[in-house]
Design a protein around this motif. Structure first.
Motif, mmCIF file in Angstrom:
data_model
loop_
_atom_site.group_PDB
_atom_site.id
_atom_site.type_symbol
_atom_site.label_atom_id
_atom_site.label_comp_id
_atom_site.label_asym_id
_atom_site.label_seq_id
_atom_site.Cartn_x
_atom_site.Cartn_y
_atom_site.Cartn_z
ATOM 1 N N PHE A 142 0.867 -1.171 0.000
ATOM 2 C CA PHE A 142 0.000 0.000 0.000
ATOM 3 C C PHE A 142 0.908 1.227 0.000
ATOM 4 O O PHE A 142 1.513 1.567 1.026
ATOM 5 C CB PHE A 142 -0.928 -0.011 1.210
ATOM 6 N N LEU A 143 1.021 1.870 -1.156
ATOM 7 C CA LEU A 143 1.943 2.982 -1.344
ATOM 8 C C LEU A 143 1.184 4.303 -1.309
ATOM 9 O O LEU A 143 0.388 4.596 -2.215
ATOM 10 C CB LEU A 143 2.678 2.850 -2.681
ATOM 11 N N LYS A 156 2.090 5.397 -12.952
ATOM 12 C CA LYS A 156 1.537 4.456 -13.933
ATOM 13 C C LYS A 156 2.267 3.124 -13.886
ATOM 14 O O LYS A 156 1.663 2.054 -13.991
ATOM 15 C CB LYS A 156 1.625 5.059 -15.339
ATOM 16 N N VAL A 157 3.576 3.183 -13.711
ATOM 17 C CA VAL A 157 4.362 1.953 -13.591
ATOM 18 C C VAL A 157 4.020 1.233 -12.292
ATOM 19 O O VAL A 157 3.804 0.015 -12.276
ATOM 20 C CB VAL A 157 5.873 2.263 -13.645
ATOM 21 N N LEU A 158 3.946 1.955 -11.183
ATOM 22 C CA LEU A 158 3.639 1.346 -9.893
ATOM 23 C C LEU A 158 2.272 0.666 -9.910
ATOM 24 O O LEU A 158 2.103 -0.432 -9.374
ATOM 25 C CB LEU A 158 3.689 2.401 -8.792
ATOM 26 N N GLU A 159 1.307 1.304 -10.530
ATOM 27 C CA GLU A 159 -0.044 0.734 -10.583
ATOM 28 C C GLU A 159 -0.111 -0.528 -11.436
ATOM 29 O O GLU A 159 -1.033 -1.328 -11.295
ATOM 30 C CB GLU A 159 -1.025 1.779 -11.124
ATOM 31 N N SER A 160 0.858 -0.712 -12.343
ATOM 32 C CA SER A 160 0.846 -1.888 -13.210
ATOM 33 C C SER A 160 1.411 -3.136 -12.543
ATOM 34 O O SER A 160 1.326 -4.225 -13.081
ATOM 35 C CB SER A 160 1.657 -1.600 -14.487
ATOM 36 N N ILE A 161 1.985 -2.990 -11.351
ATOM 37 C CA ILE A 161 2.622 -4.121 -10.668
ATOM 38 C C ILE A 161 1.577 -4.880 -9.852
ATOM 39 O O ILE A 161 0.860 -4.282 -9.046
ATOM 40 C CB ILE A 161 3.743 -3.621 -9.746
ATOM 41 N N PRO A 162 1.465 -6.186 -10.026
ATOM 42 C CA PRO A 162 0.486 -6.976 -9.264
ATOM 43 C C PRO A 162 0.715 -6.852 -7.759
ATOM 44 O O PRO A 162 1.849 -6.904 -7.282
ATOM 45 C CB PRO A 162 0.754 -8.412 -9.738
ATOM 46 N N GLY A 163 -0.373 -6.652 -7.028
ATOM 47 C CA GLY A 163 -0.291 -6.575 -5.578
ATOM 48 C C GLY A 163 0.019 -5.199 -5.030
ATOM 49 O O GLY A 163 0.090 -5.021 -3.815
ATOM 50 N N VAL A 164 0.199 -4.205 -5.912
ATOM 51 C CA VAL A 164 0.539 -2.847 -5.473
ATOM 52 C C VAL A 164 -0.681 -1.938 -5.596
ATOM 53 O O VAL A 164 -1.294 -1.860 -6.666
ATOM 54 C CB VAL A 164 1.708 -2.270 -6.296
ATOM 55 N N LYS A 165 -1.030 -1.275 -4.516
ATOM 56 C CA LYS A 165 -2.121 -0.303 -4.524
ATOM 57 C C LYS A 165 -1.522 1.074 -4.255
ATOM 58 O O LYS A 165 -0.838 1.273 -3.244
ATOM 59 C CB LYS A 165 -3.177 -0.637 -3.465
ATOM 60 N N VAL A 166 -1.770 2.012 -5.159
ATOM 61 C CA VAL A 166 -1.233 3.362 -5.056
ATOM 62 C C VAL A 166 -2.327 4.294 -4.544
ATOM 63 O O VAL A 166 -3.422 4.346 -5.114
ATOM 64 C CB VAL A 166 -0.690 3.851 -6.413
ATOM 65 N N ILE A 167 -2.026 5.027 -3.472
ATOM 66 C CA ILE A 167 -2.993 5.962 -2.880
ATOM 67 C C ILE A 167 -2.387 7.364 -2.957
ATOM 68 O O ILE A 167 -1.273 7.604 -2.459
ATOM 69 C CB ILE A 167 -3.308 5.608 -1.418
ATOM 70 N N TYR A 168 -3.097 8.284 -3.575
ATOM 71 C CA TYR A 168 -2.606 9.644 -3.776
ATOM 72 C C TYR A 168 -3.088 10.562 -2.650
ATOM 73 O O TYR A 168 -4.201 10.393 -2.125
ATOM 74 C CB TYR A 168 -3.085 10.193 -5.122
ATOM 75 N N ARG A 169 -2.257 11.537 -2.305
ATOM 76 C CA ARG A 169 -2.638 12.500 -1.264
ATOM 77 C C ARG A 169 -3.496 13.584 -1.897
ATOM 78 O O ARG A 169 -3.025 14.654 -2.283
ATOM 79 C CB ARG A 169 -1.395 13.096 -0.589
#
Length: 406
Positions: A142-143, A156-169
């Motif tokens: 959870f990034l 965009k690269v981070l979101e393409s990785i399986p198991g990675v959830k990107v949360i923006y401030r």
């Protein structure tokens, strides 16, 4: 008359030996032609650039950014976008360390561990960090991203990785966190409305609180908070596996403490041209929890080199918490529970490797993030630790003297 035909003119039935010889000849001909045809076909494909070597398809190639042994960048690559090398010389969003291979984590593999972090780092730091922890058994990330990490090319690269959830401030996230439980608790309130490291501490705590909910929804068993300059070192576990390490933890244990080891300015600056700390840095100062008492006290003066503390930064390690009811963060290094005092254990061998300022840019990045004045009052308002205050002031002075800071 039929009886007057010459015997030699009469048709004779084919013998079994001649039939077998003919079949063998045809088989040999086919076995000769087939490899030649395949070789010619492969040559044509490779010549046209359409053949992928299976050994490179499944291996973690290209190397981590900055690990190219040649140390040079082709002119054609330099002319392309900045993210070309990081994306495996491709313009499409992909994870170069995987290629088309995905780690297969079945639902029956337990326990499941997730990592949460608050980061503004770029791909050159985050991708090796993610890949390493994937290899040792971490399933989900959870990034919470800001700065460079939140830019389109990186996220965009981070979101393409399986198991990675990107949360923006976003504004919505901040409003949601302002209504959270720990926002109104006294232990966090003293850090509010202060810049730089104090602000980061508040964000980390609020993000950890949200990550607990996300981890539970994702079916996680354990959660740990790490920075992107830290690696979990599962020493003592067979197969170097975090899953195996946590599987052997007794069921009544709520929290596992990983003492921290430190490198860089904390131990010894190995070189002044470090590009990839995770692969180039090898020297660490061990935590006092992992040292015999006579060794610790016998070498204390030499280890501290006149500093008031054994470690310049933090020394209380990081912790993994079992996902359960009433879990909450207790700062960036620990977890707590609203209904009980967590039962915790400290591991004898496993640790957190903290890569403390291995590069000069790690120091200058603080200048870019904090923008505090180099006065005693202002740096005290920005930083909790005396080492951070001194290093920040020193970097501003050095940049000013070199003409790089106005």
């Amino acid at each position: 008359m039929a009886g007057g035909l010459h015997p030699s003119l009469r048709p004779t039935p084919p013998s079994s030996s001649s039939s077998s010889s003919s079949f063998t000849s045809r088989l040999l001909l086919m076995l000769t032609i087939l490899p030649l045809t395949l070789a010619a076909f492969a040559f044509v494909l490779q010549w046209r650039g359409g053949l992928t070597d299976p050994t490179t398809r499944w291996s973690p190639d290209p190397l981590f950014p900055g690990m190219d042994p040649s140390g040079t960048v082709p002119s054609s690559a330099a002319a392309a976008s900045d993210c070309v090398d990081l994306l495996g010389r491709s313009r499409s969003a992909s994870f170069p360390y995987y290629r088309d291979w995905k780690f297969s984590y079945g639902s029956d593999l337990r326990p499941k561990l997730c990592i949460t972090t608050s980061t503004s780092a770029g791909l050159e730091q985050t991708l090796p960090w993610l890949f390493y922890h994937k290899v040792i058994g971490v399933t989900n990330f959870f990034l919470f991203v800001e700065g460079k990490a939140a830019t389109p090319g990186v996220s965009k690269v981070l979101e393409s990785i399986p198991g990675v959830k990107v949360i923006y401030r976003t504004k919505e996230l901040e409003e949601q966190q302002a209504r959270s439980r720990i926002w109104n608790e006294t232990w966090l309130a003293s850090f509010f409305y202060k810049p730089c490291n104090y602000e980061l501490f508040v964000k980390q705590s609020l993000n950890m609180e949200m990550a607990i909910v996300m981890a539970r929804e994702a079916g996680m068993d354990w959660i740990i908070h790490l920075d992107t300059d830290e690696l979990i070192h599962p020493a003592g576990a067979r197969e170097y596996s975090m899953r195996q390490l946590l599987a052997e933890v007794p069921g009544n244990v709520d929290m596992v403490i990983f003492p921290n080891y430190v490198s860089g300015l904390e131990s010894s600056v190995e070189r002044d041209d470090i590009k990839e700390p995770f692969s180039e840095v090898s020297m660490f100062k061990k935590n006092y929890d992992h040292l015999p008492k006579d060794t610790y006290f016998g070498n204390y003066k030499e280890a501290t080199r006149g500093n008031p503390n054994y470690f310049l930064t933090y020394g209380n390690g990081k912790s993994a918490a079992r996902i359960q009811d009433h879990l909450r963060p207790n700062g960036a290094h620990r977890w707590h529970n609203y209904m009980k005092t967590p039962n915790e254990i400290k591991l004898d061998e496993a640790a957190v490797l903290h890569y403390t300022y291995p590069k000069f840019s790690d120091l200058t990045s603080r200048r870019d993030r904090c923008r505090c004045k180099p006065t005693k009052e202002d740096v005290k308002r920005c930083f909790m630790l005396e080492f951070d205050r001194a290093s920040y002031t020193l970097i501003l002075v050095s940049l000013f003297l070199s003409g790089k800071e106005e």
